[in-house]
Design a protein around this motif. Structure first.
Motif, PDB file in Angstrom:
ATOM      1  N   ASP A  75      -5.694   4.667  31.554  1.00 39.33           N
ATOM      2  CA  ASP A  75      -5.777   3.484  30.907  1.00 39.33           C
ATOM      3  C   ASP A  75      -4.818   2.394  30.935  1.00 39.33           C
ATOM      4  OD1 ASP A  75      -7.658   5.393  28.202  1.00 39.33           O
ATOM      5  OD2 ASP A  75      -8.339   4.064  29.811  1.00 39.33           O
ATOM      6  N   THR A  76      -3.458   3.333  31.179  1.00 37.21           N
ATOM      7  CA  THR A  76      -2.038   2.031  31.015  1.00 37.21           C
ATOM      8  C   THR A  76      -2.336   1.146  31.778  1.00 37.21           C
ATOM      9  OG1 THR A  76      -0.585   4.405  30.120  1.00 37.21           O
ATOM     10  CG2 THR A  76      -0.111   2.555  31.915  1.00 37.21           C
ATOM     11  N   ALA A  77      -1.836  -0.056  31.012  1.00 41.06           N
ATOM     12  CA  ALA A  77      -1.784  -1.894  31.421  1.00 41.06           C
ATOM     13  C   ALA A  77      -1.599  -2.397  30.881  1.00 41.06           C
ATOM     14  CB  ALA A  77      -3.760  -1.969  32.059  1.00 41.06           C
ATOM     15  N   VAL A  78      -1.254  -3.412  31.032  1.00 38.60           N
ATOM     16  CA  VAL A  78      -1.088  -4.977  30.347  1.00 38.60           C
ATOM     17  C   VAL A  78      -2.843  -5.758  30.023  1.00 38.60           C
ATOM     18  CG1 VAL A  78      -0.907  -7.516  30.325  1.00 38.60           C
ATOM     19  CG2 VAL A  78       0.372  -5.901  31.237  1.00 38.60           C
ATOM     20  N   TYR A  79      -3.263  -5.321  29.001  1.00 33.40           N
ATOM     21  CA  TYR A  79      -4.707  -5.967  28.362  1.00 33.40           C
ATOM     22  C   TYR A  79      -4.384  -7.454  27.737  1.00 33.40           C
ATOM     23  CZ  TYR A  79      -5.636  -0.966  28.646  1.00 33.40           C
ATOM     24  OH  TYR A  79      -6.659  -0.016  29.124  1.00 33.40           O
ATOM     25  N   PHE A  80      -5.776  -7.859  28.621  1.00 34.55           N
ATOM     26  CA  PHE A  80      -5.784  -9.682  28.535  1.00 34.55           C
ATOM     27  C   PHE A  80      -6.892  -9.683  27.392  1.00 34.55           C
ATOM     28  CE2 PHE A  80      -2.052 -10.842  31.009  1.00 34.55           C
ATOM     29  CZ  PHE A  80      -2.485 -10.053  31.960  1.00 34.55           C
ATOM     30  N   CYS A  81      -7.228 -10.861  26.081  1.00 29.48           N
ATOM     31  CA  CYS A  81      -8.991 -10.897  26.311  1.00 29.48           C
ATOM     32  C   CYS A  81      -8.665 -12.337  26.856  1.00 29.48           C
ATOM     33  CB  CYS A  81      -8.385 -11.587  24.521  1.00 29.48           C
ATOM     34  SG  CYS A  81      -6.994 -12.260  24.150  1.00 29.48           S
ATOM     35  N   ASN A  82     -10.000 -12.486  26.377  1.00 25.81           N
ATOM     36  CA  ASN A  82     -10.835 -13.729  27.321  1.00 25.81           C
ATOM     37  C   ASN A  82     -12.233 -14.623  26.697  1.00 25.81           C
ATOM     38  OD1 ASN A  82     -13.264 -14.022  29.224  1.00 25.81           O
ATOM     39  ND2 ASN A  82     -11.690 -14.897  30.341  1.00 25.81           N
ATOM     40  N   GLY A  83     -11.949 -15.855  26.918  1.00 28.82           N
ATOM     41  CA  GLY A  83     -12.939 -16.580  25.997  1.00 28.82           C
ATOM     42  C   GLY A  83     -13.360 -17.286  27.082  1.00 28.82           C
ATOM     43  N   ARG A  84     -14.713 -17.239  26.757  1.00 34.43           N
ATOM     44  CA  ARG A  84     -15.629 -18.074  27.832  1.00 34.43           C
ATOM     45  C   ARG A  84     -16.318 -18.522  27.160  1.00 34.43           C
ATOM     46  NH1 ARG A  84     -18.512 -14.638  31.854  1.00 34.43           N
ATOM     47  NH2 ARG A  84     -18.230 -12.653  30.274  1.00 34.43           N
ATOM     48  N   GLN A  85     -16.543 -19.966  27.693  1.00 30.13           N
ATOM     49  CA  GLN A  85     -17.632 -20.874  27.323  1.00 30.13           C
ATOM     50  C   GLN A  85     -17.765 -22.351  28.240  1.00 30.13           C
ATOM     51  OE1 GLN A  85     -18.892 -20.967  24.715  1.00 30.13           O
ATOM     52  NE2 GLN A  85     -20.351 -22.759  25.169  1.00 30.13           N
ATOM     53  N   PRO A  86     -19.017 -21.277  29.314  1.00 28.77           N
ATOM     54  CA  PRO A  86     -19.842 -22.022  30.123  1.00 28.77           C
ATOM     55  C   PRO A  86     -20.062 -23.605  30.140  1.00 28.77           C
ATOM     56  CG  PRO A  86     -20.412 -19.906  30.147  1.00 28.77           C
ATOM     57  CD  PRO A  86     -20.258 -20.146  28.811  1.00 28.77           C
ATOM     58  N   SER A 102      -5.455   6.793  20.029  1.00 31.78           N
ATOM     59  CA  SER A 102      -6.335   5.208  19.864  1.00 31.78           C
ATOM     60  C   SER A 102      -4.931   4.434  19.506  1.00 31.78           C
ATOM     61  CB  SER A 102      -6.953   6.093  18.191  1.00 31.78           C
ATOM     62  OG  SER A 102      -8.385   7.092  18.872  1.00 31.78           O
ATOM     63  N   LEU A 103      -6.366   3.523  19.679  1.00 34.69           N
ATOM     64  CA  LEU A 103      -5.438   2.246  19.513  1.00 34.69           C
ATOM     65  C   LEU A 103      -5.896   1.218  19.533  1.00 34.69           C
ATOM     66  CD1 LEU A 103      -2.311   1.825  22.313  1.00 34.69           C
ATOM     67  CD2 LEU A 103      -1.696   1.802  19.878  1.00 34.69           C
ATOM     68  N   ARG A 104      -5.733   0.327  18.343  1.00 36.81           N
ATOM     69  CA  ARG A 104      -6.854  -0.952  18.259  1.00 36.81           C
ATOM     70  C   ARG A 104      -6.550  -2.167  18.759  1.00 36.81           C
ATOM     71  NH1 ARG A 104      -8.730  -4.255  13.191  1.00 36.81           N
ATOM     72  NH2 ARG A 104     -10.715  -4.375  13.824  1.00 36.81           N
ATOM     73  N   LEU A 105      -6.309  -2.918  19.934  1.00 40.29           N
ATOM     74  CA  LEU A 105      -6.200  -4.196  19.748  1.00 40.29           C
ATOM     75  C   LEU A 105      -7.167  -5.192  19.832  1.00 40.29           C
ATOM     76  CD1 LEU A 105      -6.325  -3.716  24.477  1.00 40.29           C
ATOM     77  CD2 LEU A 105      -4.238  -3.337  22.180  1.00 40.29           C
ATOM     78  N   SER A 106      -5.783  -6.701  18.957  1.00 40.73           N
ATOM     79  CA  SER A 106      -6.656  -7.842  18.008  1.00 40.73           C
ATOM     80  C   SER A 106      -6.605  -8.923  18.968  1.00 40.73           C
ATOM     81  CB  SER A 106      -6.128  -8.050  16.793  1.00 40.73           C
ATOM     82  OG  SER A 106      -6.571  -7.053  16.075  1.00 40.73           O
ATOM     83  N   CYS A 107      -7.360  -9.627  19.070  1.00 37.71           N
ATOM     84  CA  CYS A 107      -7.391 -11.197  19.781  1.00 37.71           C
ATOM     85  C   CYS A 107      -8.081 -12.466  18.763  1.00 37.71           C
ATOM     86  CB  CYS A 107      -8.343 -11.071  21.374  1.00 37.71           C
ATOM     87  SG  CYS A 107      -8.059 -13.027  21.861  1.00 37.71           S
ATOM     88  N   ALA A 108      -7.027 -13.188  18.990  1.00 35.95           N
ATOM     89  CA  ALA A 108      -7.891 -14.497  18.470  1.00 35.95           C
ATOM     90  C   ALA A 108      -7.712 -15.781  18.963  1.00 35.95           C
ATOM     91  CB  ALA A 108      -7.131 -14.682  17.139  1.00 35.95           C
ATOM     92  N   ALA A 109      -8.496 -16.445  18.528  1.00 34.17           N
ATOM     93  CA  ALA A 109      -7.583 -17.766  19.297  1.00 34.17           C
ATOM     94  C   ALA A 109      -7.268 -19.056  18.666  1.00 34.17           C
ATOM     95  CB  ALA A 109      -9.220 -18.147  20.357  1.00 34.17           C
ATOM     96  N   SER A 110      -6.718 -19.700  18.949  1.00 27.92           N
ATOM     97  CA  SER A 110      -6.332 -20.900  17.734  1.00 27.92           C
ATOM     98  C   SER A 110      -6.678 -22.333  18.730  1.00 27.92           C
ATOM     99  CB  SER A 110      -4.971 -21.127  17.169  1.00 27.92           C
ATOM    100  OG  SER A 110      -3.548 -20.420  18.527  1.00 27.92           O
ATOM    101  N   GLY A 111      -6.234 -23.152  18.134  1.00 27.99           N
ATOM    102  CA  GLY A 111      -6.256 -24.790  18.786  1.00 27.99           C
ATOM    103  C   GLY A 111      -7.845 -24.803  19.698  1.00 27.99           C
ATOM    104  N   ILE A 112      -8.714 -24.186  19.146  1.00 32.32           N
ATOM    105  CA  ILE A 112     -10.254 -24.416  19.272  1.00 32.32           C
ATOM    106  C   ILE A 112     -11.165 -24.600  18.902  1.00 32.32           C
ATOM    107  CG2 ILE A 112     -10.775 -22.134  19.693  1.00 32.32           C
ATOM    108  CD1 ILE A 112     -11.657 -22.072  22.544  1.00 32.32           C
ATOM    109  N   LYS A 113     -12.107 -26.086  19.307  1.00 34.74           N
ATOM    110  CA  LYS A 113     -12.766 -26.501  18.130  1.00 34.74           C
ATOM    111  C   LYS A 113     -13.949 -25.472  18.257  1.00 34.74           C
ATOM    112  CE  LYS A 113     -11.031 -30.668  16.921  1.00 34.74           C
ATOM    113  NZ  LYS A 113     -10.617 -32.414  16.876  1.00 34.74           N
ATOM    114  N   PHE A 114     -14.789 -24.758  19.157  1.00 37.67           N
ATOM    115  CA  PHE A 114     -16.025 -24.606  19.401  1.00 37.67           C
ATOM    116  C   PHE A 114     -15.669 -23.208  19.522  1.00 37.67           C
ATOM    117  CE2 PHE A 114     -15.006 -23.504  23.724  1.00 37.67           C
ATOM    118  CZ  PHE A 114     -13.826 -23.998  24.054  1.00 37.67           C
ATOM    119  N   SER A 115     -17.199 -22.202  19.115  1.00 41.71           N
ATOM    120  CA  SER A 115     -17.178 -20.867  19.713  1.00 41.71           C
ATOM    121  C   SER A 115     -17.287 -21.023  21.108  1.00 41.71           C
ATOM    122  CB  SER A 115     -18.294 -20.306  18.157  1.00 41.71           C
ATOM    123  OG  SER A 115     -17.959 -20.780  17.404  1.00 41.71           O
TER     124      SER A 115
END
Length: 115
Positions: free
Chosen positions: A88-99, A16-29
């Motif tokens: 499952d071996t890969a580079v995992y990317f996090c993504n944030g969307r706000q249309p 098992s692994l646990r990935l984390s992602c946090a956004a900074s420099g952004i004023k909206f959710s």
């Protein structure tokens, strides 16, 4: 704006692994946050997404093994990965969307699963 992903590494199959992602420099959710992955020689593919309301969506190949969740802090997301397989071996990317804004991408974290 920066999305910082972490938690990747080398693990044996079944681990098992646990990935984390946090956004900074952004004023909206973000309306939606998610995880994508790209294996060598392959296109980037969706792994899982979660909406601001907590609704999760998974690719078929991770259902029952991976769990995406929102963090308490704004614009944070986690991916708990269990029963990992070599594929499952890969580079995992996090993504944030706000249309209608263009999606924001993190720098990626490498997950390597050995057989």
């Amino acid at each position: 704006v920066q999305l910082q992903a972490s938690g990747g590494g080398l693990v044996q199959a079944g681990g098992s692994l646990r990935l984390s992602c946090a956004a900074s420099g952004i004023k909206f959710s973000f309306n939606v946050m998610g995880w994508y992955r790209q294996a060598p020689g392959k296109q980037r593919e969706l792994v899982a997404t979660v909406t601001s309301g907590g609704i999760a969506n998974y690719a078929d190949f991770v259902k029952g093994r991976f769990t995406i969740s929102k963090g308490v802090a704004r614009n944070t997301v986690y991916l708990q990965m269990n029963s990992l397989k070599p594929e499952d071996t890969a580079v995992y990317f996090c993504n944030g969307r706000q249309p209608p804004l263009s999606p924001y991408w993190g720098q990626g974290t490498l997950v390597t699963v050995s057989s």
